[in-house]
Structures are given as C-alpha cells and as structure tokens.
Design an enzyme around this catalytic site. Structure first.
Site, PDB file in Angstrom:
ATOM      1  N   HIS A  95     -29.210  11.662  58.572  1.00 47.72           N
ATOM      2  CA  HIS A  95     -28.646  10.697  57.625  1.00 47.72           C
ATOM      3  C   HIS A  95     -27.273  11.189  57.195  1.00 47.72           C
ATOM      4  O   HIS A  95     -27.074  12.394  57.009  1.00 47.72           O
ATOM      5  CB  HIS A  95     -29.560  10.554  56.397  1.00 47.72           C
ATOM      6  CG  HIS A  95     -29.355   9.268  55.675  1.00 47.72           C
ATOM      7  ND1 HIS A  95     -28.363   9.105  54.742  1.00 47.72           N
ATOM      8  CD2 HIS A  95     -29.991   8.073  55.767  1.00 47.72           C
ATOM      9  CE1 HIS A  95     -28.411   7.869  54.281  1.00 47.72           C
ATOM     10  NE2 HIS A  95     -29.392   7.225  54.888  1.00 47.72           N
ATOM     11  N   ASP A 140     -36.386   5.010  58.507  1.00 49.34           N
ATOM     12  CA  ASP A 140     -36.852   4.330  59.717  1.00 49.34           C
ATOM     13  C   ASP A 140     -37.962   5.096  60.426  1.00 49.34           C
ATOM     14  O   ASP A 140     -38.561   4.567  61.364  1.00 49.34           O
ATOM     15  CB  ASP A 140     -35.679   4.121  60.695  1.00 49.34           C
ATOM     16  CG  ASP A 140     -34.719   3.045  60.223  1.00 49.34           C
ATOM     17  OD1 ASP A 140     -35.185   2.110  59.555  1.00 49.34           O
ATOM     18  OD2 ASP A 140     -33.514   3.144  60.508  1.00 49.34           O
TER      19      ASP A 140
END
Ligand SMILES: CC(=O)SCCNC(=O)CCNC(=O)[C@H](O)C(C)(C)COP(=O)(O)OP(=O)(O)OC[C@H]1O[C@@H](n2cnc3c(N)ncnc32)[C@H](O)[C@@H]1OP(=O)(O)O
Ligand SMILES: O=C([O-])CC(=O)C(=O)O
Length: 386
Positions: A266, A322
């Site tokens: 991320h 996700d």
C-alpha cells in the site's frame, strides 16, 4: 523560477484539503469524519455511513430515515438503460459494463455541466448523489441476471441497501447475517482519502462536468489491478496456488521474478491495513456458520498472509483491503468478476463526498510536467524522410 520537484505517482504530494477521511499509515488507523473504522463497522450501517461521509455528521433519525427512503425509492433505472445493456457483450467484464452504464445515466439529464446555481444548491447535489448510490447496485445485479439470459429482478423496497443487492443478485431474500456481513463490507470500502480513483474524481469534478462522468471515470480507475481490481486477482492467485503446501514455493518463485503478490502492499499503510483485519474476522464469522464451510481458499489465504509476512513485512508490505474481501465474497457465493463492482458500489459514497467537497471550493486541476522531449525540429516532407 525554482524548478518544480517531480514526485512519481505524486507520492507524499497533497492535492487538496479534505475533512472526509484520515489514515495514519504507520499506526494502521483509518477514520471517516473522525470515527474509527472499527467503530463504524461494529455499530453503523452502509446507509448511515454514506450519509456521514456526504454530510459530515452522524445523521439524526429523521435524516437517516429520509435518506434510506430516498435510496429505496430510486433504485430502479430507466428502461432504456436496460435496452443499452442488452447490446453489451456478455463476455465483457462487469466493470466495463458498469463504467458504460453509469456514464449513460447522465444522458437522461440533458446538461453536461453544473451551473453556478446548481453547484450552490445543496438539496440538488444531495439528490444527485443519492440517486447514483441507489442505482449502481441495481445495474450490477441487473447485469448478473441479463448476462445469463434472465430478466432482471426488480428491487425490493422492503430490504435495506446490502440485503436488496443480494436479493437482486439471486432472487432469494438473504439471511440477515449474510446481509449484515455485506453491509459491513460496504462500510469498509466506502471511502479512503485520495486513492487513485478518488483523485480521478477530484480532477474530473474540478472541470464542473456532471457527476455521472465523474463516477464513471472513477469506476474506470478502480477497475485496474493495482487498485480495486486486485480483489479478483487475489482469488485467481489463491485458486492457482491450490493448496496450503504450495504457498511458500509459489511466493518465492513470484518474488524471484519480481512479480507482485496480489492484495499486498500500500502507498500509505506501512503496517497491516485495518480493513484487512476486519474482513478476516468477517470471513471467520461466515465460516463459523453451518453449511458455509467452503473455506479451502480461506486456509490458503491465511497461509499466504503468513508466508508473505515472513518475506515482505520488513519492507513494510502487508495485506491490504483487497486481500480478504474477494475470499469473503467468493465464499458468499458471489461471482469473482463482481468483486470490484461491489467495491465500486460501496465507494460511490466516498467519491460523491469528494465531488461535493471539490465543488464547494473549486479550482480546476492543471498540474505541470518536466518536459524531456526535443525542441525546434525542422519538418522534413514525407518523400524526403530516410
Ligand atoms: C484498494 C486498493 O487499491 S489497495 C491496493 C491493491 N493493489 C494490489 O494489491 C496490487 C499489489 N500491490 C501493489 O502493486 C503496490 O503495493 C501498490 C500499487 C498497492 C502500491 O504501490 P507503490 O506505493 O507505488 O509501491 P511500489 O509498487 O513502488 O512498491 C515499492 C516496493 O515494494 C514492492 N512491492 C509493493 N507491493 C508489492 C507486492 N504486492 N508484492 C511484492 N512486492 C511488492 C515493490 O516491488 C517495490 O520493491 P523495490 O523497492 O524493491 O523495487
Ligand atoms: O488508498 C489507496 O491508495 C487504495 C485503497 O486502499 C483504497 O482505495 O481503498
């Protein structure tokens, strides 16, 4: 003039002032309008969270009831949208269909840009936002029926946002526990500061284009595998791995080829994304239910998280939102290519909150570049080019 500093991917470059959400990437904290994501996931509903994002405050009971009633009343889409969808290839990805169908909603509202009066008319903007949030699930569920040659299942005004979506997908009224699990997933995906699709929202909103273009553009950005499209990729990856025993070898080979592990990493979180932990808990809640113990993928997913942690945690790479969402939706019986459309359904609230915030203090986005091309070239006629 001092030369501007170029930051690839705009890493660390602020592009707006925003009061909508906040991330502390080193502590792994996420807040919507000041409320911790864990608190909203436990106590709120998607409808309430959407209104919180749009209005800035937790609503009073009457305001929430009126927003909820508005969502229920505006779920249906015009018949022409259904006709348009009939001509889309059933082999196409549902995100491509959604992009196209949402953009086409704007054709029923003739003006392409917002006038000054409309931009200042809060009830008008509220009504537009509420209709878009209400209709995206309908379009996704209609497609799920139409692509298999069935008639769409009309929305059921007696059901809340998440339950009605599950009902339109299958024609069966969902078990309240399943509907609540999806409701929490929608809360978790509703907003996330200036990610790629929300940045796309800011840019298109700043031109004063209509919100259908704004949301369609965001759907296009979300579809990419480095962003929302990763949830489908995760399940494809876990299916390819096939067993817990194969996990370490699979990861080592992938990392040796310098390939990404889907659902990890991320730009902002350098620790585990708090939403990944909540989603894992929801998966455990789902797996604990009798009759729903199809948890092979979940076992592989947990083994991947462990093995990826051993290999990547020292680089600040951990599971993101996700990673477990696709596994959860898969175990709920939802088709893999609907995972990213469900993300879009949820994120519509955050996108529209940013649309409103941008309009309230607008200046068109027009950044610059570092030119690395040539200058002053002489034009050579075609016949003389060697
Ligand atoms: C809703 C969402 O959008 S959440 C993100 C969903 N996307 C994914 O899961 C796709 C996989 N992850 C990624 O591609 C990235 O981590 C992103 C796109 C999320 C963030 O990208 P960036 O901040 O630009 O990080 P970048 O891609 O430059 O990676 C930095 C380093 O970490 C490594 N890295 C980042 N993510 C991963 C990963 N998933 N697997 C293996 N290595 C990774 C990169 O190879 C790079 O290593 P290097 O410095 O040795 O070259
Ligand atoms: O913030 C990001 O870059 C991506 C993300 O997790 C999201 O949009 O939910």
């Amino acid at each position: 003039m001092a030369e501007a500093i170029y930051a690839p991917g705009l890493e660390g470059v602020p592009v707006t002032h925003s009061g909508i959400s906040h991330i502390d990437g080193s502590a792994g904290l996420l807040e919507y309008r000041g409320y911790a994501i864990e608190v909203l996931a436990e106590h709120s509903s998607y409808e309430e969270t959407a209104l919180l994002l749009l209005d800035g405050e937790l609503p009073q009971a009457t305001a929430l009831a009126s927003f909820d009633a508005g969502l229920r009343a505006h779920r249906r889409v015009k018949y022409n949208i259904r006709e348009l969808m009939k001509y889309m290839p059933v082999t196409g990805h549902p995100m491509d269909m959604l992009h196209c169908a949402v953009a086409s909603l704007g054709m029923f509202y003739p003006q392409q840009e917002l006038s000054d009066a409309e931009r200042e008319n809060v009830p008008h903007l509220d009504a537009m936002a509420m209709r878009i949030i209400a209709r995206i699930p309908t379009i996704v569920a209609m497609w799920e029926q139409m692509r298999y040659g069935n008639d769409p299942i009309p929305p059921n005004p007696d059901l809340g946002h998440a339950a009605n979506f599950l009902y339109m997908l299958s024609g069966q009224e969902p078990d309240p526990e399943l509907a609540r699990i999806l409701d929490i997933c929608l809360i978790l995906h509703a907003e996330h500061t200036i990610n790629a699709s929300t940045f796309a929202v800011l840019v298109s909103s700043s031109t004063l284009t209509n919100p259908y273009h704004v949301i369609a553009g965001a759907i296009g950005a979300l579809a990419g595998p480095l962003h929302g499209g990763a949830n489908q990729k995760v399940v494809e990856m876990l299916t390819e791995i096939g067993s817990v025993e194969r996990v370490p070898g699979y990861l080592d080979e992938k990392l040796a080829r310098k390939e990404k592990i889907w659902g990890f990493g991320h730009r902002v979180y350098k620790t585990r994304d708090p939403r990944a932990g909540i989603l894992k808990g929801l998966m455990e809640r789902l797996a604990a239910r009798s009759g729903l113990k199809h948890t092979r993928l979940f076992e592989i997913a947990q083994a991947v998280e462990l093995a990826a942690g051993e290999r990547l945690a020292s680089k600040g790479i951990h599971a993101n939102v996700d990673f477990y969402s696709g596994v959860l939706y898969h175990e709920m019986g939802i088709k893999d290519d609907l995972f990213t459309p469900i993300f879009a359904m949820a994120r519509s609230a955050g996108w529209l909150a940013h649309w409103r915030e941008q309009l309230a203090n607008n200046r068109i986005f027009r950044p610059t570049q570092v030119y690395v091309g040539r200058h002053g070239k002489a034009y050579v006629p075609l016949a003389e080019r060697g």
